[in-house]
Design a protein around this motif. Structure first.
Motif, PDB file in Angstrom:
ATOM      1  N   CYS A 237      56.092  93.136 -66.284  1.00  0.00           N
ATOM      2  CA  CYS A 237      55.854  93.588 -64.916  1.00  0.00           C
ATOM      3  C   CYS A 237      54.818  94.692 -64.941  1.00  0.00           C
ATOM      4  O   CYS A 237      54.918  95.629 -65.740  1.00  0.00           O
ATOM      5  CB  CYS A 237      57.146  94.083 -64.279  1.00  0.00           C
ATOM      6  N   PHE A 238      53.823  94.594 -64.070  1.00  0.00           N
ATOM      7  CA  PHE A 238      52.790  95.619 -63.969  1.00  0.00           C
ATOM      8  C   PHE A 238      53.276  96.735 -63.053  1.00  0.00           C
ATOM      9  O   PHE A 238      53.494  96.517 -61.856  1.00  0.00           O
ATOM     10  CB  PHE A 238      51.491  95.025 -63.424  1.00  0.00           C
ATOM     11  N   GLY A 239      53.468  97.905 -63.631  1.00  0.00           N
ATOM     12  CA  GLY A 239      53.951  99.065 -62.884  1.00  0.00           C
ATOM     13  C   GLY A 239      54.759  99.960 -63.798  1.00  0.00           C
ATOM     14  O   GLY A 239      55.147  99.561 -64.897  1.00  0.00           O
ATOM     15  N   PRO A 240      55.051 101.190 -63.361  1.00  0.00           N
ATOM     16  CA  PRO A 240      55.800 102.123 -64.200  1.00  0.00           C
ATOM     17  C   PRO A 240      57.301 101.887 -64.156  1.00  0.00           C
ATOM     18  O   PRO A 240      57.833 101.289 -63.214  1.00  0.00           O
ATOM     19  CB  PRO A 240      55.458 103.485 -63.572  1.00  0.00           C
ATOM     20  N   CYS A 241      57.992 102.382 -65.173  1.00  0.00           N
ATOM     21  CA  CYS A 241      59.447 102.349 -65.210  1.00  0.00           C
ATOM     22  C   CYS A 241      60.005 103.271 -64.124  1.00  0.00           C
ATOM     23  O   CYS A 241      59.276 104.055 -63.509  1.00  0.00           O
ATOM     24  CB  CYS A 241      59.943 102.792 -66.580  1.00  0.00           C
ATOM     25  N   ALA A 242      61.304 103.186 -63.885  1.00  0.00           N
ATOM     26  CA  ALA A 242      61.931 103.944 -62.798  1.00  0.00           C
ATOM     27  C   ALA A 242      61.746 105.447 -62.965  1.00  0.00           C
ATOM     28  O   ALA A 242      61.498 106.164 -61.986  1.00  0.00           O
ATOM     29  CB  ALA A 242      63.417 103.599 -62.719  1.00  0.00           C
ATOM     30  N   TYR A 243      61.856 105.935 -64.202  1.00  0.00           N
ATOM     31  CA  TYR A 243      61.712 107.382 -64.417  1.00  0.00           C
ATOM     32  C   TYR A 243      60.322 107.840 -64.004  1.00  0.00           C
ATOM     33  O   TYR A 243      60.171 108.802 -63.241  1.00  0.00           O
ATOM     34  CB  TYR A 243      61.969 107.729 -65.886  1.00  0.00           C
ATOM     35  N   ALA A 244      59.289 107.160 -64.492  1.00  0.00           N
ATOM     36  CA  ALA A 244      57.914 107.547 -64.159  1.00  0.00           C
ATOM     37  C   ALA A 244      57.615 107.323 -62.680  1.00  0.00           C
ATOM     38  O   ALA A 244      56.813 108.059 -62.083  1.00  0.00           O
ATOM     39  CB  ALA A 244      56.925 106.772 -65.032  1.00  0.00           C
ATOM     40  N   ALA A 245      58.261 106.316 -62.076  1.00  0.00           N
ATOM     41  CA  ALA A 245      58.041 106.038 -60.648  1.00  0.00           C
ATOM     42  C   ALA A 245      58.565 107.159 -59.756  1.00  0.00           C
ATOM     43  O   ALA A 245      58.200 107.248 -58.583  1.00  0.00           O
ATOM     44  CB  ALA A 245      58.690 104.712 -60.262  1.00  0.00           C
ATOM     45  N   ASN A 246      59.404 108.042 -60.326  1.00  0.00           N
ATOM     46  CA  ASN A 246      59.871 109.201 -59.564  1.00  0.00           C
ATOM     47  C   ASN A 246      58.741 110.154 -59.187  1.00  0.00           C
ATOM     48  O   ASN A 246      58.936 111.030 -58.343  1.00  0.00           O
ATOM     49  CB  ASN A 246      60.946 109.961 -60.336  1.00  0.00           C
ATOM     50  N   LEU A 247      57.584 109.990 -59.808  1.00  0.00           N
ATOM     51  CA  LEU A 247      56.402 110.748 -59.371  1.00  0.00           C
ATOM     52  C   LEU A 247      56.156 110.537 -57.884  1.00  0.00           C
ATOM     53  O   LEU A 247      55.659 111.425 -57.192  1.00  0.00           O
ATOM     54  CB  LEU A 247      55.160 110.297 -60.149  1.00  0.00           C
ATOM     55  N   GLU A 248      56.487 109.362 -57.385  1.00  0.00           N
ATOM     56  CA  GLU A 248      56.386 109.094 -55.956  1.00  0.00           C
ATOM     57  C   GLU A 248      57.743 109.094 -55.280  1.00  0.00           C
ATOM     58  O   GLU A 248      57.861 109.476 -54.120  1.00  0.00           O
ATOM     59  CB  GLU A 248      55.681 107.752 -55.703  1.00  0.00           C
ATOM     60  N   GLY A 249      58.762 108.699 -56.011  1.00  0.00           N
ATOM     61  CA  GLY A 249      60.094 108.567 -55.423  1.00  0.00           C
ATOM     62  C   GLY A 249      60.745 109.885 -55.075  1.00  0.00           C
ATOM     63  O   GLY A 249      61.602 109.940 -54.194  1.00  0.00           O
ATOM     64  N   SER A 250      60.358 110.958 -55.755  1.00  0.00           N
ATOM     65  CA  SER A 250      60.929 112.282 -55.482  1.00  0.00           C
ATOM     66  C   SER A 250      59.822 113.324 -55.496  1.00  0.00           C
ATOM     67  O   SER A 250      59.198 113.570 -56.530  1.00  0.00           O
ATOM     68  CB  SER A 250      61.991 112.650 -56.525  1.00  0.00           C
TER      69      SER A 250
ATOM     70  N   PHE B 243      43.910 103.002 -63.848  1.00  0.00           N
ATOM     71  CA  PHE B 243      44.781 102.102 -64.595  1.00  0.00           C
ATOM     72  C   PHE B 243      45.260 102.858 -65.830  1.00  0.00           C
ATOM     73  O   PHE B 243      44.472 103.549 -66.478  1.00  0.00           O
ATOM     74  CB  PHE B 243      44.020 100.846 -65.030  1.00  0.00           C
ATOM     75  N   CYS B 244      46.545 102.693 -66.186  1.00  0.00           N
ATOM     76  CA  CYS B 244      47.123 103.439 -67.306  1.00  0.00           C
ATOM     77  C   CYS B 244      47.973 102.512 -68.181  1.00  0.00           C
ATOM     78  O   CYS B 244      48.666 101.637 -67.667  1.00  0.00           O
ATOM     79  CB  CYS B 244      48.007 104.569 -66.791  1.00  0.00           C
ATOM     80  N   ASP B 245      47.930 102.759 -69.500  1.00  0.00           N
ATOM     81  CA  ASP B 245      48.741 101.949 -70.422  1.00  0.00           C
ATOM     82  C   ASP B 245      49.777 102.784 -71.172  1.00  0.00           C
ATOM     83  O   ASP B 245      50.300 102.371 -72.195  1.00  0.00           O
ATOM     84  CB  ASP B 245      47.848 101.184 -71.403  1.00  0.00           C
TER      85      ASP B 245
ATOM     86  N   ILE C 195      43.120  93.290 -67.043  1.00  0.00           N
ATOM     87  CA  ILE C 195      43.427  94.726 -66.992  1.00  0.00           C
ATOM     88  C   ILE C 195      44.932  94.950 -66.994  1.00  0.00           C
ATOM     89  O   ILE C 195      45.454  95.808 -67.723  1.00  0.00           O
ATOM     90  CB  ILE C 195      42.801  95.370 -65.735  1.00  0.00           C
ATOM     91  N   MET C 196      45.654  94.171 -66.180  1.00  0.00           N
ATOM     92  CA  MET C 196      47.098  94.376 -66.062  1.00  0.00           C
ATOM     93  C   MET C 196      47.815  94.137 -67.383  1.00  0.00           C
ATOM     94  O   MET C 196      48.688  94.915 -67.775  1.00  0.00           O
ATOM     95  CB  MET C 196      47.662  93.476 -64.963  1.00  0.00           C
ATOM     96  N   PHE C 197      47.437  93.082 -68.097  1.00  0.00           N
ATOM     97  CA  PHE C 197      48.081  92.830 -69.388  1.00  0.00           C
ATOM     98  C   PHE C 197      47.687  93.875 -70.428  1.00  0.00           C
ATOM     99  O   PHE C 197      48.495  94.248 -71.281  1.00  0.00           O
ATOM    100  CB  PHE C 197      47.774  91.413 -69.885  1.00  0.00           C
ATOM    101  N   ALA C 198      46.462  94.396 -70.339  1.00  0.00           N
ATOM    102  CA  ALA C 198      46.045  95.468 -71.246  1.00  0.00           C
ATOM    103  C   ALA C 198      46.886  96.724 -71.005  1.00  0.00           C
ATOM    104  O   ALA C 198      47.244  97.431 -71.951  1.00  0.00           O
ATOM    105  CB  ALA C 198      44.561  95.771 -71.059  1.00  0.00           C
ATOM    106  N   CYS C 199      47.210  97.000 -69.745  1.00  0.00           N
ATOM    107  CA  CYS C 199      48.074  98.147 -69.427  1.00  0.00           C
ATOM    108  C   CYS C 199      49.482  97.935 -69.981  1.00  0.00           C
ATOM    109  O   CYS C 199      50.062  98.833 -70.605  1.00  0.00           O
ATOM    110  CB  CYS C 199      48.147  98.356 -67.915  1.00  0.00           C
ATOM    111  N   ILE C 200      50.025  96.756 -69.767  1.00  0.00           N
ATOM    112  CA  ILE C 200      51.384  96.457 -70.228  1.00  0.00           C
ATOM    113  C   ILE C 200      51.473  96.508 -71.749  1.00  0.00           C
ATOM    114  O   ILE C 200      52.445  97.029 -72.316  1.00  0.00           O
ATOM    115  CB  ILE C 200      51.822  95.071 -69.706  1.00  0.00           C
ATOM    116  N   ASP C 201      50.436  96.003 -72.429  1.00  0.00           N
ATOM    117  CA  ASP C 201      50.448  95.901 -73.899  1.00  0.00           C
ATOM    118  C   ASP C 201      49.953  97.159 -74.601  1.00  0.00           C
ATOM    119  O   ASP C 201      49.898  97.202 -75.836  1.00  0.00           O
ATOM    120  CB  ASP C 201      49.586  94.708 -74.341  1.00  0.00           C
ATOM    121  N   GLY C 202      49.551  98.193 -73.823  1.00  0.00           N
ATOM    122  CA  GLY C 202      49.054  99.417 -74.447  1.00  0.00           C
ATOM    123  C   GLY C 202      47.690  99.251 -75.078  1.00  0.00           C
ATOM    124  O   GLY C 202      47.365  99.932 -76.057  1.00  0.00           O
TER     125      GLY C 202
END
Length: 425
Positions: free
Chosen positions: A89-102, A198-200, A307-314
């Motif tokens: 899945c392209f996107g951050p984990c729940a912890y990192a998503a707290n940058l927007e969630g909280s 974009f971030c990996d 790009i998305m797979f490069a982000c997911i794969d680091g």
């Protein structure tokens, strides 16, 4: 390859449109989608907050990649849930998503990482927050801590306005549990810009700058919306300042989250305010902005799926992310009354004529198909986006296309990109 895009807005139509350009993609699902995504693939009636439903859909339909458009599924842990099933899945984990969630989490993380941002305090108690506001005076900013559909921020020009905002959020719970905790911060004055990367997890690749137009009315008047238009690049953040700005607001966050063992993968969006003291971070988002996504993807030359797979794969450092030097301008066509109550169900005409114009793409947001016709179903209906060799040309083309489209009770701003044109002149 089969892809599932989660969401229903103009951003999600743009993501489907860009991903469909890769010849390896033979099927696109969108949950729940809109009238535009229905023309590119298959809409599936699963809501973006239904994490078990989305996981089941991805598993049962043997999806190769899930792309989360909005922030809510990311904050609710979609990436974590899919990871346990072995589905990328392209996107951050729940912890990192707290940058927007909280907002409290985000402001504290900025403070820890040394990111320039407005001085702030976090409050769980209403009386303490009111006492602080009365002591500090106005203008002052009051923010609901949790997700509030872009409406949980009040820039109060008087103390009474700030106290009213605290009452709405903490006592009346106008944003539900999102307002149980609040952030109160100093007001920043200046011009805003959006800066996305974009971030990996460790590496990042910068997208060109852009600028959103939040207020519903021309001249940035009236209530805030989800965005009434955007353009890229934004002259307030020129290309020669990208690397320096990334050192301020992108690199420290990636480094800090990686050190916590929660690397950020996906799109990191820094909302900046250019003050007399230089750029300050207003907020972070953990996904493409809407409507910034539309102009940015119009300009993107590198294949998005790669790009998305490069982000997911680091492996983001193994590819070059390029954008055309052309300018892009997107104008949102909304239903009159938005962001308040607005009518629905109006037939939209002129879409194909506008789409056929040189350098134009009409991205659909609040639309649905009804017996072969495209009708309105939301407040922000379309984002008419144009490429041009200059900002003036992109703006002119966008409005020429807007003028070919009609639906009853249509409303749009006529001054999208004017701040950029003024700065260029």
């Amino acid at each position: 390859m089969k892809i599932l895009v989660v969401g229903s807005g103009g951003r999600e139509h743009a993501l489907c449109w860009k991903l469909s350009q890769n010849p390896k993609v033979d099927a696109i699902l969108c949950a729940p989608g809109n009238g535009g995504t229905a023309r590119l693939g298959e809409n599936v009636p699963v809501k973006d907050d239904d994490i078990p439903g989305l996981v089941a859909l991805a598993r049962d339909r043997e999806v190769d990649l899930v792309v989360a458009g909005p922030e809510l599924p990311l904050v609710l842990g979609l990436v974590n849930a899919l990871d346990s099933e072995g589905i990328p899945c392209f996107g951050p984990c729940a912890y990192a998503a707290n940058l927007e969630g909280s907002k409290a989490f985000s402001k504290n993380l900025m403070h820890e990482a040394g990111v320039p941002t407005a001085p702030f305090r976090v409050f769980d108690e209403y009386d303490e927050a009111v006492a602080f506001v009365r002591k500090k005076g106005a203008p002052i900013v009051v923010k609901a801590d949790g997700l509030a559909a872009g409406k949980g921020v009040v820039v109060a020009s008087t103390v009474d306005e700030a106290v009213d905002a605290l009452t709405d959020m903490m006592v009346k719970r106008s944003f539900g549990t999102a307002g149980a905790r609040v952030v109160v911060e100093e007001t920043l004055q200046g011009e805003e810009a959006s800066f996305l990367a974009f971030c990996d997890g460790h590496n990042y690749a910068l997208l060109p700058s852009s600028q959103d137009h939040k207020a519903v009315g021309e001249g940035d008047t009236g209530p805030n919306t989800g965005g009434m238009g955007a353009y890229s690049p934004a002259p307030v953040l020129p290309e020669e300042k990208y690397a320096e700005t990334a050192e301020l607001c992108i690199k420290p966050i990636l480094k800090h989250l990686a050190a916590k063992g929660e690397p950020f993968k996906g799109v990191l969006y820094a909302g900046l305010m250019y003050t007399e003291d230089g750029p300050q971070v207003l907020e972070y988002n953990v996904r493409f902005g809407d409507p910034e996504c539309q102009p940015l993807l119009m300009r993107l030359e590198t294949d998005l799926l790669t790009i998305m797979f490069a982000c997911i794969d680091g492996k983001l450092d193994t590819i070059e992310v390029r954008s055309t030097p052309q300018t892009a301008c997107g104008v949102v066509m909304a239903a009159k009354g938005y962001p308040g109550a607005y009518p629905k169900g109006m037939e939209i005409t002129g879409l194909d004529e506008a789409d056929a114009m040189d350098g134009i793409k009409v991205f659909q947001a609040g639309t649905r198909l009804d017996k072969g016709k495209t009708v309105t179903s939301g407040g922000r209906v379309l984002c008419v986006t144009a490429l041009g060799d200059t900002l003036a040309q992109a703006k002119e083309r966008a409005y020429q296309a807007v003028d070919k489209i009609h639906f009853d009770y249509s409303y749009h701003r006529r001054d999208i990109a004017d701040k950029g044109l003024k700065r260029l002149s």
